[in-house]
Design a protein around this motif. Structure first.
Motif, PDB file in Angstrom:
ATOM      1  N   LEU A 126      25.961  41.522  33.120  1.00 43.75           N
ATOM      2  CA  LEU A 126      26.258  41.375  34.543  1.00 43.75           C
ATOM      3  C   LEU A 126      27.702  41.704  34.839  1.00 43.75           C
ATOM      4  O   LEU A 126      28.020  42.357  35.833  1.00 43.75           O
ATOM      5  CB  LEU A 126      25.935  39.940  34.987  1.00 43.75           C
ATOM      6  CG  LEU A 126      24.446  39.579  35.041  1.00 43.75           C
ATOM      7  CD1 LEU A 126      24.288  38.081  35.310  1.00 43.75           C
ATOM      8  CD2 LEU A 126      23.718  40.380  36.103  1.00 43.75           C
ATOM      9  N   THR A 127      28.603  41.249  33.960  1.00 46.57           N
ATOM     10  CA  THR A 127      30.032  41.510  34.149  1.00 46.57           C
ATOM     11  C   THR A 127      30.330  42.994  34.077  1.00 46.57           C
ATOM     12  O   THR A 127      31.062  43.551  34.890  1.00 46.57           O
ATOM     13  CB  THR A 127      30.861  40.755  33.103  1.00 46.57           C
ATOM     14  OG1 THR A 127      30.570  39.371  33.191  1.00 46.57           O
ATOM     15  CG2 THR A 127      32.342  40.986  33.313  1.00 46.57           C
ATOM     16  N   ALA A 157      31.559  48.148  36.728  1.00 50.12           N
ATOM     17  CA  ALA A 157      31.224  49.546  36.991  1.00 50.12           C
ATOM     18  C   ALA A 157      31.058  49.782  38.482  1.00 50.12           C
ATOM     19  O   ALA A 157      31.521  50.781  39.028  1.00 50.12           O
ATOM     20  CB  ALA A 157      29.932  49.910  36.250  1.00 50.12           C
ATOM     21  N   GLN A 158      30.404  48.815  39.153  1.00 42.64           N
ATOM     22  CA  GLN A 158      30.226  48.921  40.596  1.00 42.64           C
ATOM     23  C   GLN A 158      31.563  48.904  41.308  1.00 42.64           C
ATOM     24  O   GLN A 158      31.807  49.671  42.225  1.00 42.64           O
ATOM     25  CB  GLN A 158      29.346  47.776  41.083  1.00 42.64           C
ATOM     26  CG  GLN A 158      29.004  47.867  42.565  1.00 42.64           C
ATOM     27  CD  GLN A 158      28.181  46.686  43.030  1.00 42.64           C
ATOM     28  OE1 GLN A 158      28.335  45.581  42.536  1.00 42.64           O
ATOM     29  NE2 GLN A 158      27.287  46.916  43.974  1.00 42.64           N
ATOM     30  N   SER A 159      32.462  48.021  40.851  1.00 45.49           N
ATOM     31  CA  SER A 159      33.779  47.926  41.455  1.00 45.49           C
ATOM     32  C   SER A 159      34.558  49.219  41.263  1.00 45.49           C
ATOM     33  O   SER A 159      35.210  49.703  42.184  1.00 45.49           O
ATOM     34  CB  SER A 159      34.546  46.752  40.836  1.00 45.49           C
ATOM     35  OG  SER A 159      35.849  46.687  41.346  1.00 45.49           O
ATOM     36  N   ALA A 209      35.302  55.834  45.189  1.00 47.04           N
ATOM     37  CA  ALA A 209      34.780  56.400  46.435  1.00 47.04           C
ATOM     38  C   ALA A 209      35.759  56.179  47.577  1.00 47.04           C
ATOM     39  O   ALA A 209      36.030  57.094  48.370  1.00 47.04           O
ATOM     40  CB  ALA A 209      33.425  55.774  46.765  1.00 47.04           C
ATOM     41  N   MET A 210      36.317  54.983  47.646  1.00 48.38           N
ATOM     42  CA  MET A 210      37.251  54.672  48.726  1.00 48.38           C
ATOM     43  C   MET A 210      38.560  55.436  48.562  1.00 48.38           C
ATOM     44  O   MET A 210      39.136  55.916  49.551  1.00 48.38           O
ATOM     45  CB  MET A 210      37.508  53.169  48.770  1.00 48.38           C
ATOM     46  CG  MET A 210      36.332  52.362  49.275  1.00 48.38           C
ATOM     47  SD  MET A 210      35.957  52.664  51.025  1.00 48.38           S
ATOM     48  CE  MET A 210      37.354  51.857  51.807  1.00 48.38           C
ATOM     49  N   ILE A 214      29.256  54.004  52.600  1.00 49.96           N
ATOM     50  CA  ILE A 214      29.871  53.133  51.588  1.00 49.96           C
ATOM     51  C   ILE A 214      29.694  51.669  51.983  1.00 49.96           C
ATOM     52  O   ILE A 214      29.382  50.811  51.146  1.00 49.96           O
ATOM     53  CB  ILE A 214      31.369  53.465  51.417  1.00 49.96           C
ATOM     54  CG1 ILE A 214      31.545  54.886  50.869  1.00 49.96           C
ATOM     55  CG2 ILE A 214      32.042  52.455  50.476  1.00 49.96           C
ATOM     56  CD1 ILE A 214      32.994  55.357  50.831  1.00 49.96           C
ATOM     57  N   ALA A 215      29.869  51.378  53.271  1.00 47.67           N
ATOM     58  CA  ALA A 215      29.705  50.003  53.757  1.00 47.67           C
ATOM     59  C   ALA A 215      28.282  49.509  53.526  1.00 47.67           C
ATOM     60  O   ALA A 215      28.068  48.350  53.151  1.00 47.67           O
ATOM     61  CB  ALA A 215      30.065  49.930  55.241  1.00 47.67           C
ATOM     62  N   ASP A 216      27.293  50.378  53.734  1.00 48.40           N
ATOM     63  CA  ASP A 216      25.896  49.995  53.512  1.00 48.40           C
ATOM     64  C   ASP A 216      25.640  49.650  52.048  1.00 48.40           C
ATOM     65  O   ASP A 216      24.805  48.790  51.741  1.00 48.40           O
ATOM     66  CB  ASP A 216      24.960  51.128  53.934  1.00 48.40           C
ATOM     67  CG  ASP A 216      24.866  51.266  55.457  1.00 48.40           C
ATOM     68  OD1 ASP A 216      25.194  50.288  56.155  1.00 48.40           O
ATOM     69  OD2 ASP A 216      24.465  52.352  55.926  1.00 48.40           O
ATOM     70  N   ALA A 217      26.372  50.319  51.160  1.00 49.32           N
ATOM     71  CA  ALA A 217      26.196  50.069  49.725  1.00 49.32           C
ATOM     72  C   ALA A 217      27.035  48.901  49.229  1.00 49.32           C
ATOM     73  O   ALA A 217      26.718  48.286  48.208  1.00 49.32           O
ATOM     74  CB  ALA A 217      26.554  51.331  48.936  1.00 49.32           C
TER      75      ALA A 217
END
Length: 215
Positions: A14-15, A20-22, A28-29, A57-60
């Motif tokens: 999970l970490t 990876a998501q962060s 992207a930002m 990006i906000a939706d994701a």
């Protein structure tokens, strides 16, 4: 023991996924904000494309306020470029809806209040004679809120300076006050230390242009 090891492996997975998501979000930002002040972006089409991207990006990333903020910023900057006044309110509505989501995640945010001030100013331009009092007051109130939330925010003083510069003197405008606020804005920009590359940093070059006009 097996259950303990399984729990550790699950937590590790999970970490790693969150990291990876962060990282994906940051990449992207960073890509989208790096050229946000560029001339080729600052066109109706360029800003519309940016707004659409920030909305995706906000939706994701529904827990992040910045994509909603930048979507609002792009939509309201787009509104200021339009000759067709009938298209301004719909863009202002979109910007406001995005800011409502941003503010739910980050209340009492100086940057959000600055964009709300710009939204009010954009609505005013649709019909200054009938909308001047309502939206002029709202724009001023939002700038003051932004100043209360963060007196070190340079965009607060840039917007104040811009307001004084372009408001006729009989309605409270003043080149002297414009110059004072714009000089403070320049100082605040110089002292600004970004906590990350994706936080709001727009307006410095524009502030210097305004200051030259206020001299």
């Amino acid at each position: 023991m097996k259950r303990f090891i399984y729990s550790l492996l699950l937590l590790s997975g999970l970490t790693t996924g969150a990291m990876a998501q962060s990282a994906q979000y940051q990449d992207a930002m960073s890509k989208q904000t790096s050229d946000l002040d560029s001339g080729y972006v600052f066109t109706p089409d360029g800003l519309q494309q940016k707004a659409n991207t920030f909305e995706r990006i906000a939706d994701a990333e529904k827990s992040q306020w910045l994509p909603y903020y930048y979507a609002a910023y792009c939509n309201i900057m787009h509104a200021f470029l339009l000759q067709d006044k009938s298209k301004i309110d719909p863009l202002a509505d979109k910007a406001e809806a995005s800011l409502d989501k941003a503010e739910a995640l980050s209340p009492k945010n100086s940057e959000i209040a600055c964009i709300r001030s710009l939204i009010a100013s954009a609505r005013l331009t649709v019909d200054p004679m009938t909308r001047g009092m309502k939206y002029g007051m709202e724009a001023g109130q939002q700038i003051q809120l932004a100043k209360t939330y963060n007196p070190e925010n340079p965009r607060v003083y840039m917007l104040l300076g811009q307001s004084f510069l372009f408001t006729p003197e009989q309605f409270g405008g003043s080149k002297v006050k414009a110059k004072e606020n714009l000089e403070v804005a320049v100082q605040k920009y110089a002292a600004f230390k970004a906590e990350s590359p994706i936080v709001p940093h727009w307006g410095e070059l524009y502030t210097k242009e305004l200051l030259s006009k206020a001299q």
